[in-house]
Design a protein around this motif. Structure first.
Motif, PDB file in Angstrom:
ATOM      1  N   GLU A   3       0.846  -1.198   0.000  1.00  0.00           N
ATOM      2  CA  GLU A   3       0.000   0.000   0.000  1.00  0.00           C
ATOM      3  C   GLU A   3       0.882   1.249   0.000  1.00  0.00           C
ATOM      4  OE1 GLU A   3      -3.035   2.273   2.943  1.00  0.00           O
ATOM      5  OE2 GLU A   3      -2.318   0.285   3.517  1.00  0.00           O
ATOM      6  N   LYS A   4       0.510   2.224  -0.857  1.00  0.00           N
ATOM      7  CA  LYS A   4       1.304   3.464  -0.908  1.00  0.00           C
ATOM      8  C   LYS A   4       0.996   4.297   0.319  1.00  0.00           C
ATOM      9  CE  LYS A   4       2.290   4.968  -5.559  1.00  0.00           C
ATOM     10  NZ  LYS A   4       1.784   5.817  -6.624  1.00  0.00           N
ATOM     11  N   ARG A   5       2.031   4.776   1.038  1.00  0.00           N
ATOM     12  CA  ARG A   5       1.781   5.592   2.216  1.00  0.00           C
ATOM     13  C   ARG A   5       2.060   7.038   1.872  1.00  0.00           C
ATOM     14  NH1 ARG A   5       3.571   3.812   7.811  1.00  0.00           N
ATOM     15  NH2 ARG A   5       2.088   5.467   8.177  1.00  0.00           N
ATOM     16  N   ARG A   6       1.131   7.895   2.286  1.00  0.00           N
ATOM     17  CA  ARG A   6       1.296   9.307   1.994  1.00  0.00           C
ATOM     18  C   ARG A   6       1.589  10.014   3.313  1.00  0.00           C
ATOM     19  NH1 ARG A   6      -3.115  12.911   1.735  1.00  0.00           N
ATOM     20  NH2 ARG A   6      -2.513  14.852   0.760  1.00  0.00           N
ATOM     21  N   PHE A   7       2.780  10.611   3.416  1.00  0.00           N
ATOM     22  CA  PHE A   7       3.123  11.296   4.653  1.00  0.00           C
ATOM     23  C   PHE A   7       2.478  12.674   4.661  1.00  0.00           C
ATOM     24  CE2 PHE A   7       6.637   8.281   4.347  1.00  0.00           C
ATOM     25  CZ  PHE A   7       6.488   7.686   5.584  1.00  0.00           C
ATOM     26  N   MET A   8       1.874  12.992   5.761  1.00  0.00           N
ATOM     27  CA  MET A   8       1.279  14.317   5.912  1.00  0.00           C
ATOM     28  C   MET A   8       1.933  14.983   7.117  1.00  0.00           C
ATOM     29  SD  MET A   8      -0.951  16.659   5.197  1.00  0.00           S
ATOM     30  CE  MET A   8      -2.335  16.096   4.221  1.00  0.00           C
ATOM     31  N   THR A   9       2.667  16.048   6.865  1.00  0.00           N
ATOM     32  CA  THR A   9       3.285  16.758   7.991  1.00  0.00           C
ATOM     33  C   THR A   9       2.249  17.713   8.597  1.00  0.00           C
ATOM     34  OG1 THR A   9       4.027  18.575   6.611  1.00  0.00           O
ATOM     35  CG2 THR A   9       5.554  16.721   6.865  1.00  0.00           C
ATOM     36  N   LEU A  10       2.530  18.109   9.826  1.00  0.00           N
ATOM     37  CA  LEU A  10       1.633  19.060  10.484  1.00  0.00           C
ATOM     38  C   LEU A  10       1.563  20.358   9.674  1.00  0.00           C
ATOM     39  CD1 LEU A  10      -0.069  20.019  12.903  1.00  0.00           C
ATOM     40  CD2 LEU A  10       2.067  20.580  14.088  1.00  0.00           C
ATOM     41  N   GLY A  11       2.712  20.811   9.182  1.00  0.00           N
ATOM     42  CA  GLY A  11       2.744  22.062   8.414  1.00  0.00           C
ATOM     43  C   GLY A  11       1.836  21.989   7.197  1.00  0.00           C
ATOM     44  N   PHE A 184      -0.634  14.179  15.563  1.00  0.00           N
ATOM     45  CA  PHE A 184       0.618  14.055  14.807  1.00  0.00           C
ATOM     46  C   PHE A 184       1.714  13.591  15.755  1.00  0.00           C
ATOM     47  CE2 PHE A 184      -0.585  16.260  10.886  1.00  0.00           C
ATOM     48  CZ  PHE A 184      -1.809  16.776  11.291  1.00  0.00           C
ATOM     49  N   THR A 185       2.520  12.646  15.301  1.00  0.00           N
ATOM     50  CA  THR A 185       3.607  12.123  16.138  1.00  0.00           C
ATOM     51  C   THR A 185       4.933  12.661  15.618  1.00  0.00           C
ATOM     52  OG1 THR A 185       2.301  10.149  16.568  1.00  0.00           O
ATOM     53  CG2 THR A 185       4.657   9.994  17.035  1.00  0.00           C
ATOM     54  N   LEU A 195       1.281  13.033  10.533  1.00  0.00           N
ATOM     55  CA  LEU A 195      -0.100  12.646  10.868  1.00  0.00           C
ATOM     56  C   LEU A 195      -0.146  11.170  11.261  1.00  0.00           C
ATOM     57  CD1 LEU A 195      -3.109  13.447  10.976  1.00  0.00           C
ATOM     58  CD2 LEU A 195      -3.284  12.791   8.574  1.00  0.00           C
ATOM     59  N   SER A 196      -0.625  10.906  12.484  1.00  0.00           N
ATOM     60  CA  SER A 196      -0.698   9.526  12.968  1.00  0.00           C
ATOM     61  C   SER A 196      -2.104   9.170  13.428  1.00  0.00           C
ATOM     62  CB  SER A 196       0.286   9.318  14.126  1.00  0.00           C
ATOM     63  OG  SER A 196       0.122  10.334  15.097  1.00  0.00           O
ATOM     64  N   HIS A 197      -2.908  10.161  13.797  1.00  0.00           N
ATOM     65  CA  HIS A 197      -4.263   9.918  14.299  1.00  0.00           C
ATOM     66  C   HIS A 197      -5.207  10.886  13.589  1.00  0.00           C
ATOM     67  CE1 HIS A 197      -1.536   8.622  17.515  1.00  0.00           C
ATOM     68  NE2 HIS A 197      -2.498   7.829  17.943  1.00  0.00           N
ATOM     69  N   LYS A 198      -5.797  10.401  12.500  1.00  0.00           N
ATOM     70  CA  LYS A 198      -6.668  11.280  11.704  1.00  0.00           C
ATOM     71  C   LYS A 198      -8.105  11.235  12.249  1.00  0.00           C
ATOM     72  CE  LYS A 198      -7.748  12.266   6.959  1.00  0.00           C
ATOM     73  NZ  LYS A 198      -8.220  11.676   5.755  1.00  0.00           N
ATOM     74  N   SER A 199      -8.751  12.371  12.311  1.00  0.00           N
ATOM     75  CA  SER A 199     -10.167  12.469  12.703  1.00  0.00           C
ATOM     76  C   SER A 199     -10.484  11.598  13.921  1.00  0.00           C
ATOM     77  CB  SER A 199     -11.065  12.058  11.536  1.00  0.00           C
ATOM     78  OG  SER A 199     -10.770  12.845  10.416  1.00  0.00           O
TER      79      SER A 199
END
Ligand code: AHM
Ligand code: MG
Length: 341
Positions: A3-11, A184-185, A195-199
């Motif tokens: 599975e492709k993982r998309r990193f989402m930074t806090l910024g 976010f961790t 991003l580690s815990h979305k919604s």
């Protein structure tokens, strides 16, 4: 295929949130980014806390001759310095400062107000227990110029954002701008919150209670009855509940947010108005828990409806899973005790 993982930074998350508001000036995003930088600086020092006896203890001078400040004072100063000159804020207030923290005359004044607890649970530092920082952001109510106390003394429902950070086994930044609660961790190797815990959504009911039960003899009857009730053995209703109390608000709150449960700090004979501060600790966490589907009450009314009368006002608090908090309220009002007789 993996599975492709998309990193989402806090910024990036903050920027994407801003793009959804076409009229946004960038002020609000800038403010959140400045907070995230301040907490990374605090995290760096908190991580060194165990070395303090080796590197030099608080209130002594370090090798360069600078005074080594206590960590909570350091955190307070770090946030103040990170936030006072960017032009986003008109005033700040902190649990660690007696009065308002004014924006120096030489800097531009902005339209937002920051209230914060720079290092909550700091008495736990020496035992290596998780500690945290808590933030609330309001829009100013005074028209212009330097901010005033009335800009800070607003009920929690008027917040435009709230956030907290846990400096624990990992460092987590949780924030809410009214559109979901996201965690976010920190990846220390790159210095980015990812991003580690979305919604995040708190379970409607938990099986855990968090309270300093050592004060049992000082409580009023309603809270004693509620504690007796949740400790009764009745597996059909999930009782008895488990007791989990770290004594570090952000850590106790975060666990309950993830797994469900109720956090309580009621009034008692020693703390006739509760212990925790409405503006810096309880209201921002109440804002977050409500947006995650939970509930926060002072036992009688919604925390977010209370307009503080003074900066350091305390409040009793019951917050966490909605059904648990409602049940506690019924005991506190005497209704549940009456029903069970
Ligand atoms: P602090 O602001 O002086 O750090 O005190 C707040 C802390 C909270 O983190 C925690 O929930 C509470 O005080 C614990 O109080 P007690 O030791 O009375 O149970
Ligand atoms: Mg505190």
């Amino acid at each position: 295929m993996a599975e492709k993982r998309r990193f989402m930074t806090l910024g990036r998350h903050i920027e994407e949130g801003e793009r959804e508001h076409p009229g946004a000036t960038g002020d609000f995003s800038g403010l959140l980014s400045d907070i995230s930088i301040a907490v990374k600086l605090i995290w760096r020092e908190v991580n060194k806390a165990g070395l303090i006896n080796i590197l030099g203890s608080a209130n002594r001078t370090n090798e360069s001759g600078d005074e080594v400040k206590k960590l909570d004072q350091f955190a307070n100063e770090t946030i103040r310095k990170a936030m006072d000159h960017q032009g986003h804020l008109c005033v700040m207030a902190s649990e660690e400062s007696n009065g308002l923290i004014k924006i120096p005359d030489r800097y531009q004044k902005g339209k937002y107000v920051l209230v914060f607890d720079p290092l909550d649970g700091s008495s736990n530092i020496d035992a290596n227990v998780s500690i945290g920082s808590i933030f609330g952001i309001f829009r100013r109510v005074t028209p212009s110029g330097p901010g005033a106390v009335e800009d800070c003394l607003q009920p929690g429902y008027k917040m435009v954002a709230a956030a907290y950070v846990i400096y624990g086994s990992s460092t987590i930044f949780v924030y809410c701008t009214g559109e979901g609660v996201h965690g976010f961790t920190l990846d220390p190797s790159v210095g980015e919150f990812l991003l580690s815990h979305k919604s995040m959504r708190i379970p409607k009911r938990g099986r855990t209670y968090s309270i300093n039960e050592g004060y049992y003899s000082r409580w009023e009857d309603g809270i004693k009855e509620y504690l007796r009730y949740i400790k009764e053995d009745d597996p059909s209703t999930g009782r008895p509940y488990s007791s989990r109390y770290i004594g570090s608000l952000v850590a106790d709150f975060h666990r309950n947010l993830l797994y469900g449960g109720i956090f309580m700090y009621p009034c008692d004979k020693l703390h006739p108005n509760g212990k925790l501060r409405l503006l810096y600790e309880v209201a921002p966490l109440a804002f977050i828990v409500e947006h995650a589907g939970g509930r926060a009450s002072d036992g009688v009314k919604r925390i977010l409806a209370t307009k503080p009368e003074s900066l350091h006002q305390r409040t009793p608090v019951f917050m966490g899973s909605e059904e648990d908090v409602m049940e506690a309220e019924r005991f506190l009002s005497g209704v549940a005790a009456f029903e069970s007789t």
